[in-house]
Design an enzyme around this catalytic site. Structure first.
Site, mmCIF file in Angstrom:
data_model
loop_
_atom_site.group_PDB
_atom_site.id
_atom_site.type_symbol
_atom_site.label_atom_id
_atom_site.label_comp_id
_atom_site.label_asym_id
_atom_site.label_seq_id
_atom_site.Cartn_x
_atom_site.Cartn_y
_atom_site.Cartn_z
ATOM 1 N N TYR A 85 26.923 33.563 51.249
ATOM 2 C CA TYR A 85 27.070 34.666 50.961
ATOM 3 C C TYR A 85 26.003 35.060 51.487
ATOM 4 O O TYR A 85 24.599 34.535 51.457
ATOM 5 C CB TYR A 85 26.819 34.724 49.377
ATOM 6 N N ASN A 131 32.777 43.745 38.531
ATOM 7 C CA ASN A 131 33.594 44.104 38.823
ATOM 8 C C ASN A 131 34.899 45.906 38.700
ATOM 9 O O ASN A 131 35.121 46.732 39.211
ATOM 10 C CB ASN A 131 34.962 42.962 38.187
ATOM 11 N N ASN A 174 45.828 41.721 41.584
ATOM 12 C CA ASN A 174 45.907 40.700 40.910
ATOM 13 C C ASN A 174 44.537 40.153 40.208
ATOM 14 O O ASN A 174 44.312 39.759 39.905
ATOM 15 C CB ASN A 174 46.888 39.663 40.526
ATOM 16 N N SER A 175 43.961 40.519 41.721
ATOM 17 C CA SER A 175 42.084 39.926 41.218
ATOM 18 C C SER A 175 40.688 40.980 40.221
ATOM 19 O O SER A 175 42.018 42.069 39.691
ATOM 20 C CB SER A 175 41.476 40.413 42.287
ATOM 21 N N ARG A 211 50.104 37.872 46.733
ATOM 22 C CA ARG A 211 50.895 37.375 47.277
ATOM 23 C C ARG A 211 52.099 36.474 46.623
ATOM 24 O O ARG A 211 52.472 36.349 45.535
ATOM 25 C CB ARG A 211 49.894 35.845 47.834
ATOM 26 N N ARG A 267 54.793 34.005 45.037
ATOM 27 C CA ARG A 267 54.367 33.042 43.779
ATOM 28 C C ARG A 267 55.516 33.244 43.105
ATOM 29 O O ARG A 267 56.919 33.995 42.609
ATOM 30 C CB ARG A 267 53.351 33.179 43.673
ATOM 31 N N TYR A 281 36.140 45.355 50.354
ATOM 32 C CA TYR A 281 34.877 45.045 49.351
ATOM 33 C C TYR A 281 34.446 43.514 49.409
ATOM 34 O O TYR A 281 34.790 42.867 48.972
ATOM 35 C CB TYR A 281 35.349 45.259 48.356
ATOM 36 N N MET A 289 38.824 37.743 51.284
ATOM 37 C CA MET A 289 39.736 36.142 51.026
ATOM 38 C C MET A 289 40.542 36.118 51.690
ATOM 39 O O MET A 289 40.145 34.066 51.540
ATOM 40 C CB MET A 289 40.261 36.838 49.735
ATOM 41 N N LYS A 344 38.727 34.111 34.139
ATOM 42 C CA LYS A 344 37.421 34.456 34.507
ATOM 43 C C LYS A 344 36.653 32.970 33.624
ATOM 44 O O LYS A 344 37.039 33.571 31.815
ATOM 45 C CB LYS A 344 36.821 35.689 34.582
#
Length: 400
Positions: A82, A175, A201-202, A224, A226, A296, A299, A389
Site C-alpha cells: 500500500y 468509507n 456492495n462494498s 459481481r 453470485r 478510488y 479491486m 466488517k
C-alpha cells in the site's frame, strides 16, 4: 507447538530482556498489535503488552481506543503493498520489542477513541470527548496512545438529541467520508440526477447509495454475479439503490437503451470506480456528456483502460480520489464540518453503520493468546470467511 505459537513465544522472550521484568509486564496496562517487517499478516502480527502511559507531556493528550476496524487497506499496509507507510515506533518499551533496539509498526489506520487525559496547552479537546485519527496509519490497533491534537479530529458524541454509537464513530473516517466527498467534490448533482458505480456492495458503495438517496440522487449500481444475487439486490435496494445490475449485464448492448429510458434521456455525469479492468471500461461508456469518472480503488488488480472517444467527443474527465489526501489538504474546520454532516445523516436514519462483527482482545488474555486470535482473524479475512466488517476492541491488560 504450532508455528504461530513459536513465533509469539519468541516475541515474549524478547520482551523479557534485562531492564523490563516479567512483573513489570504483568502490571502494564496497554497493548498493541505490532509488526517489525512487512509480510503475511497471519505470521508477522504480534500482540505486545507495554507499560501504562504516563501523564501526557505539554501539547499532547492520551486517548483510549474504543473500536478499530480492520479494513482491506490495513492488510495491504502490513503486506507492504500500500502506498501509505506507517512510522516505526520505538517508545513502547524500554528494551526488547517496541524499544529503540527493536522498533515496531503499530497496525491500524481508522478507529474511534476517547480522550482520557489532556496535557497543558491543548485547547478545544477535553476528557471524555470522542475523537478519530486523521493522520494516515496512526496505529489504531491499540488500547491506549499518546498523540498530538494535530493528528485527530473531534466527532460529536451527541447531535440534536442523537447519540452516536461506537460502531458508527469507528467507521466514519474512511468509507462514509469517501462516499460523501466523491459525490460532492467533482460535479454538482441535483435531485433526480443519476450516478453509476461498481463495487456497489462494498462499504463505500453502500454509503454512496444511502447518501445519494438522502439527497434524491438516483444510483445505477453494479456488482459481481453470485448465487445470492437476489438477496444482495434486495439488501442494496433497501438502502436506497435505484437499480442493481451485475457486471455480466454491462456487455448487453440493449442496456444503453434501457438506461436512456430510466434517466429520461439525461446523461449520467458521475461514475465511481473501485474495480478497474474491462468492466470499468464498459461502465465508463455509460457516462454522458461532460461526465466524471472517479477512481478510488482497484479491486480487480487490472489496469484501467478508458475509451479515447469518451475524452474527445464527450469531454470525459478522469480523477483519482484518496480520502487520506483529502484530510491532509483540508483544515480542521472543514474536516469537522464533514463529520457533522455525516452524523446528521446518521441522526436522520439516512446512513447506517456497516454490518459488522466486534472481536475483543480481552485484558485477561496473554500476549500469546492475543497474537493467535489476531492471526486467526487475518486468516479468516484472507479466506473470505467474514461477510461483515471486523472491528477490534483492545481491552487494557489486567494487572492480576
Amino acid at each position: 507447538m504450532s508455528l504461530s505459537s513459536r513465533l509469539a513465544s519468541s516475541c515474549l522472550v524478547r520482551r523479557g530482556a534485562p531492564g523490563f521484568s516479567t512483573s513489570a509486564l504483568r502490571a502494564a496496562s496497554n497493548r498493541a498489535v505490532v509488526y517489525t517487517k512487512n509480510g503475511d499478516p497471519t505470521s508477522v502480527l504480534t500482540a505486545l503488552t507495554h507499560p501504562k502511559l504516563p501523564s501526557p507531556p505539554p501539547s499532547t493528550l492520551n486517548i483510549k481506543f474504543l473500536l478499530a476496524p480492520i479494513n482491506p487497506a490495513d492488510i495491504n499496509v502490513v503486506e507492504g503493498v500500500y502506498p501509505a507507510k506507517p512510522q516505526l515506533t520505538s517508545s513502547l518499551t524500554q528494551s526488547g520489542l517496541g524499544s529503540a533496539d527493536t522498533p515496531v509498526y503499530v497496525g491500524g489506520n481508522e478507529g474511534l477513541a476517547e480522550v482520557t487525559e489532556v496535557g497543558s496547552g491543548v485547547e478545544g479537546v477535553k476528557k471524555g470527548d470522542w475523537v478519530i485519527m486523521t493522520r494516515p496509519q496512526a496505529g489504531t490497533w491499540s488500547s491506549n496512545k499518546n498523540v498530538s491534537p494535530r493528528e485527530l479530529l473531534k466527532v460529536p458524541r451527541e447531535l440534536d438529541g442523537f447519540k452516536l454509537d461506537e460502531v458508527s464513530g469507528a467507521t466514519i473516517t474512511v468509507n462514509p467520508a469517501t462516499a460523501y466527498n466523491m459525490i460532492h467534490d467533482f460535479t454538482t448533482l441535483q435531485e433526480g440526477d443519476w450516478l453509476v458505480q461498481n463495487g456497489a456492495n462494498s462499504a463505500v458503495g453502500q454509503a454512496v447509495i444511502q447518501i445519494a438517496a438522502a439527497k434524491g440522487i438516483k444510483t445505477l449500481n453494479f456488482v459481481r454475479n453470485r448465487d445470492n444475487f437476489s438477496e444482495l439486490k434486495a439488501q442494496l435496494t433497501s438502502l436506497g439503490a435505484t437499480t442493481v445490475l451485475t457486471y455480466d449485464e454491462l456487455a448487453d448492448k440493449s442496456l444503453r437503451g434501457k438506461i436512456k429510458e430510466w434517466t429520461d434521456g439525461k446523461g449520467i455525469r458521475l461514475g465511481l470506480n473501485c474495480v478497474g479492468g474491462k468492466d470499468t471500461t464498459l461502465m465508463t461508456q455509460l457516462l454522458g456528456q461532460d461526465g466524471h469518472l472517479v477512481t478510488y480503488g482497484a479491486m480487480s488488480k487490472q489496469p484501467l483502460s478508458l475509451p479515447t472517444p469518451m475524452f474527445i467527443f464527450k469531454n470525459l474527465q478522469a480523477h483519482g480520489f484518496w480520502q487520506s489526501r483529502w484530510y491532509q489538504q483540508r483544515g480542521p474546520a472543514e474536516q469537522g464540518e464533514l463529520m457533522k454532516k455525516l452524523v446528521q445523516f446518521m441522526s436522520k436514519g439516512q446512513l447506517s453503520p456497516p454490518e459488522h462483527e466486534i472481536v475483543t482482545i480481552g485484558g485477561h488474555e496473554s500476549d500469546e493468546t492475543a497474537t493467535q486470535k489476531v492471526r486467526e482473524i487475518m486468516s479468516k479475512l484472507a479466506a473470505g470467511r467474514f461477510g461483515k466488517k471486523v472491528l477490534l476492541r483492545m481491552e487494557e491488560v489486567s494487572s492480576d
